[in-house]
Design a protein around this motif. Structure first.
Motif, PDB file in Angstrom:
ATOM      1  N   GLY A  73       0.717  -1.124   0.102  1.00  0.00           N
ATOM      2  CA  GLY A  73       0.126  -0.004   0.114  1.00  0.00           C
ATOM      3  C   GLY A  73       0.885   1.304  -0.078  1.00  0.00           C
ATOM      4  O   GLY A  73       0.193   2.433  -0.271  1.00  0.00           O
ATOM      5  N   LYS A  74       2.115   1.336   0.040  1.00  0.00           N
ATOM      6  CA  LYS A  74       3.132   2.183  -0.043  1.00  0.00           C
ATOM      7  C   LYS A  74       2.886   3.068  -1.312  1.00  0.00           C
ATOM      8  O   LYS A  74       2.997   2.314  -2.313  1.00  0.00           O
ATOM      9  CB  LYS A  74       4.317   1.890   0.274  1.00  0.00           C
ATOM     10  N   ARG A  75       2.760   4.413  -1.347  1.00  0.00           N
ATOM     11  CA  ARG A  75       2.534   4.964  -2.468  1.00  0.00           C
ATOM     12  C   ARG A  75       3.780   5.539  -3.066  1.00  0.00           C
ATOM     13  O   ARG A  75       4.604   6.526  -2.391  1.00  0.00           O
ATOM     14  CB  ARG A  75       1.453   6.193  -2.511  1.00  0.00           C
ATOM     15  N   VAL A  76       4.077   5.034  -4.355  1.00  0.00           N
ATOM     16  CA  VAL A  76       5.688   5.385  -4.476  1.00  0.00           C
ATOM     17  C   VAL A  76       5.444   6.017  -6.116  1.00  0.00           C
ATOM     18  O   VAL A  76       4.692   5.450  -6.963  1.00  0.00           O
ATOM     19  CB  VAL A  76       6.494   4.083  -4.852  1.00  0.00           C
ATOM     20  N   THR A  77       6.296   7.008  -6.380  1.00  0.00           N
ATOM     21  CA  THR A  77       6.178   7.351  -7.738  1.00  0.00           C
ATOM     22  C   THR A  77       7.376   7.128  -8.189  1.00  0.00           C
ATOM     23  O   THR A  77       8.701   7.584  -7.701  1.00  0.00           O
ATOM     24  CB  THR A  77       6.013   9.089  -7.919  1.00  0.00           C
ATOM     25  N   VAL A  78       7.477   6.577  -9.370  1.00  0.00           N
ATOM     26  CA  VAL A  78       8.873   6.297 -10.086  1.00  0.00           C
ATOM     27  C   VAL A  78       8.851   7.194 -11.388  1.00  0.00           C
ATOM     28  O   VAL A  78       8.063   7.441 -12.011  1.00  0.00           O
ATOM     29  CB  VAL A  78       8.512   4.884 -10.847  1.00  0.00           C
ATOM     30  N   ALA A  79      10.044   7.887 -11.250  1.00  0.00           N
ATOM     31  CA  ALA A  79      10.104   9.057 -12.191  1.00  0.00           C
ATOM     32  C   ALA A  79      11.102   8.459 -13.372  1.00  0.00           C
ATOM     33  O   ALA A  79      12.204   8.074 -13.292  1.00  0.00           O
ATOM     34  CB  ALA A  79      11.019  10.335 -11.522  1.00  0.00           C
ATOM     35  N   GLY A  80      10.426   8.427 -14.579  1.00  0.00           N
ATOM     36  CA  GLY A  80      11.050   8.014 -15.702  1.00  0.00           C
ATOM     37  C   GLY A  80      10.667   6.592 -16.284  1.00  0.00           C
ATOM     38  O   GLY A  80      11.034   5.692 -15.608  1.00  0.00           O
ATOM     39  N   LEU A  81      10.363   6.542 -17.475  1.00  0.00           N
ATOM     40  CA  LEU A  81      10.350   5.143 -18.052  1.00  0.00           C
ATOM     41  C   LEU A  81      11.718   4.828 -18.610  1.00  0.00           C
ATOM     42  O   LEU A  81      12.634   5.503 -18.549  1.00  0.00           O
ATOM     43  CB  LEU A  81       9.450   5.118 -19.261  1.00  0.00           C
ATOM     44  N   GLY A  82      11.699   3.470 -19.270  1.00  0.00           N
ATOM     45  CA  GLY A  82      13.128   3.173 -19.536  1.00  0.00           C
ATOM     46  C   GLY A  82      13.849   2.087 -18.724  1.00  0.00           C
ATOM     47  O   GLY A  82      13.162   1.161 -18.091  1.00  0.00           O
ATOM     48  N   VAL A  83      15.295   1.924 -19.025  1.00  0.00           N
ATOM     49  CA  VAL A  83      15.858   0.828 -18.630  1.00  0.00           C
ATOM     50  C   VAL A  83      15.788   0.630 -16.942  1.00  0.00           C
ATOM     51  O   VAL A  83      16.117  -0.575 -16.428  1.00  0.00           O
ATOM     52  CB  VAL A  83      17.293   0.954 -19.221  1.00  0.00           C
ATOM     53  N   VAL A 134       2.132   2.085  -7.356  1.00  0.00           N
ATOM     54  CA  VAL A 134       3.129   2.762  -8.129  1.00  0.00           C
ATOM     55  C   VAL A 134       2.302   3.589  -9.193  1.00  0.00           C
ATOM     56  O   VAL A 134       1.208   3.245  -9.827  1.00  0.00           O
ATOM     57  CB  VAL A 134       3.709   1.719  -8.880  1.00  0.00           C
ATOM     58  N   THR A 135       2.875   4.901  -9.392  1.00  0.00           N
ATOM     59  CA  THR A 135       2.551   5.870 -10.420  1.00  0.00           C
ATOM     60  C   THR A 135       3.793   6.043 -11.140  1.00  0.00           C
ATOM     61  O   THR A 135       4.794   6.766 -10.303  1.00  0.00           O
ATOM     62  CB  THR A 135       1.963   7.035  -9.709  1.00  0.00           C
ATOM     63  N   VAL A 136       3.998   6.085 -12.528  1.00  0.00           N
ATOM     64  CA  VAL A 136       5.066   6.346 -13.312  1.00  0.00           C
ATOM     65  C   VAL A 136       4.879   7.568 -13.728  1.00  0.00           C
ATOM     66  O   VAL A 136       3.678   7.801 -14.694  1.00  0.00           O
ATOM     67  CB  VAL A 136       5.240   5.339 -14.203  1.00  0.00           C
TER      68      VAL A 136
END
Length: 472
Positions: free
Chosen positions: A8-18, A34-36
């Motif tokens: 349930g931890k709300r994590v933002t991932v910055a950037g698509l890619g490798v 997760v929100t990218v």
């Protein structure tokens, strides 16, 4: 961190890619929400987004500046600059920012493989691959990971188990990895690079120096580059961790070096004041250019810090094959050697390449990335038979040549199209004499003319082979 920590931890991932895509998948699998976010909104990004959304991950394209509501942690791609609005908003909200390396470090299990870490301005990939080859020769389960090869997250969270990891780390990755603590680490060298990202040479060096923090066995430094030793002195390491130098000269105690054509160890021996252990011959290093011998010594130092026997150093170096476009011989044509070092994308790398040959017809130019060329030209002037310049910022090199090597013939190709490389090869052939080396060591990035340094090297090699076919 166990799975319940992420549920349930709300994590933002910055950037698509490798790095962003594996991070999003791993976090989602651990139960995080997760929100990218991604600046780009092109066809490739939309394809990547669709794959993630099918797994239940939210993706926002074309909006990498806004902090998603409720974010508790940001995991960023290493290339995103610290002054981006997203990160300023996170700082204001008290939200922590990790890179993919930090995430991988935090996700390690209790019996995780130790990390042998490599950073520096130049030579990282070669050194890590040499290290992995040495570790494999010792019978260890290992992989070259990080900024190369296997994703660190895959290595940590996957099914494969390892005894030890050979980890390449860029300054970007180290900036976002505050809790990383390696078994042993090396900073190969320091020269101005990525200053636009870090803001200053001091900040760039400080981020490189993070690789030494918390080392438990050895901090390996370059005797010829005092700045690397200074970083060791400033590091907060575990008690008993040693400073180990490598040098192209005869080594002192606690150093590895070269004696009469041999790579020798005076660091990991019983009596380092009086004894030395032969590790390999210089001829075992492929290719045996000075800067590549330095890479081999650095790899050997890390391997020896892990307890690898001397014979494995020799066998691993003999088995190693360099990646393409790194001082790679393409052909000999009419007693002229043609060398592809397209990977020499900055002045420090080009200087090492130019120091390996004499006399040279030098092909250079591209995107300077804020670099200056006076010191490079001044040091290399006596080796130059001639110079062929291409690329957007070639005038900077031409002006440095006029100041420090006015007698050297210069061909200035006023072109930035991909076909310019073929023209450059033909001009170089006109300048070269039997016994010379034509060296592509651009000292610049490639993106003004090519997608990357690989494409630039391929264009050079294709043009050289075409020339060889004509003269056959």
């Amino acid at each position: 961190m166990s799975t319940p920590d992420w549920q349930g931890k709300r994590v933002t991932v910055a950037g698509l890619g490798v790095s962003g895509i594996p991070a999003a998948k791993v976090l989602h699998g651990l139960g995080a929400v997760v929100t990218v976010v991604n600046d780009g909104d092109d066809e490739r990004s939309r394809t990547q987004a669709a794959e993630l959304e099918a797994q239940g991950i939210t993706v926002r394209l074309g909006d990498g500046a806004t902090l998603p509501e409720g974010t508790e942690l940001i995991v960023t791609a290493p290339g995103w600059q610290p002054d981006k609005p997203l990160f300023l908003a996170a700082a204001a909200a008290g939200v922590e920012i990790w890179g993919d390396v930090e995430l991988a470090w935090r996700l390690r299990g209790p019996d995780a493989a130790p990390w042998l870490a490599v950073t520096g301005t130049n030579g990282k990939t070669t050194t890590v691959r040499m290290l992995a080859s040495i570790l494999e020769a010792a019978g260890l389960r290992t992989a070259a990971v990080g900024n190369i090869g296997v994703s660190l997250l895959d290595a940590v969270a996957g099914d494969e188990t390892y005894d030890v990891l050979a980890v390449e780390l860029s300054s970007y990755q180290l900036h976002w990895a505050p809790s990383l603590r390696a078994h042993s680490a090396v900073v190969l060298n320091l020269a101005p690079d990525h200053i636009d990202w870090h803001g200053s040479m001091e900040a760039y060096a400080a981020d490189k120096g993070r690789v030494y923090e918390g080392n438990s066995v050895a901090c390996v430094y370059n005797v010829a580059d005092k700045a690397t030793e200074d970083l060791v002195r400033e590091a907060d390491v575990e008690e008993g961790c040693r400073a180990i130098g490598f040098t192209l000269g005869s080594p002192g105690p606690s150093q590895l070096g070269v004696v009469e054509g041999l790579l020798v160890d005076r660091a990991f021996v019983d009596n380092r004041q009086e004894q030395a252990q032969e590790l390999a011959e210089v001829a075992d290093v492929n290719p045996p250019a000075p800067h590549n011998i330095a890479n081999a010594l650095a790899a050997a130092a890390l391997a020896r810090a892990y307890g690898v026997p001397a014979a494995a150093v020799r066998d691993g170096l003999r088995a190693f094959r360099p990646d393409p476009h790194r001082i790679e011989k393409v052909a000999d044509i009419d007693s002229v050697a043609w060398i592809d070092d397209s990977k020499a994308t900055n002045t420090h790398a080009a200087e090492a390449s130019l120091a390996s040959y004499d006399p040279i017809v030098w092909i250079a130019g591209g995107l300077a990335k804020g670099a200056t060329f006076d010191e490079l030209v001044e040091k290399s002037a006596k080796r130059l038979r001639g110079v062929v310049l291409v690329g957007a910022d070639r005038a900077l090199i031409r002006e440095a040549l006029a100041r420090h090597a006015p007698e050297v013939p210069v061909v200035d190709l006023d072109r930035t199209d991909t076909g310019a490389m073929s023209a450059a090869v033909r001009e170089a052939a006109q300048l070269a004499r039997p016994g010379d080396t034509v060296l592509l060591a651009p000292a610049c990035a490639s993106m003004d003319m090519f997608a990357n340094y690989n494409k630039r090297g391929e264009a050079f090699a294709d043009a050289v082979r075409a020339l060889a076919a004509e003269r056959a």
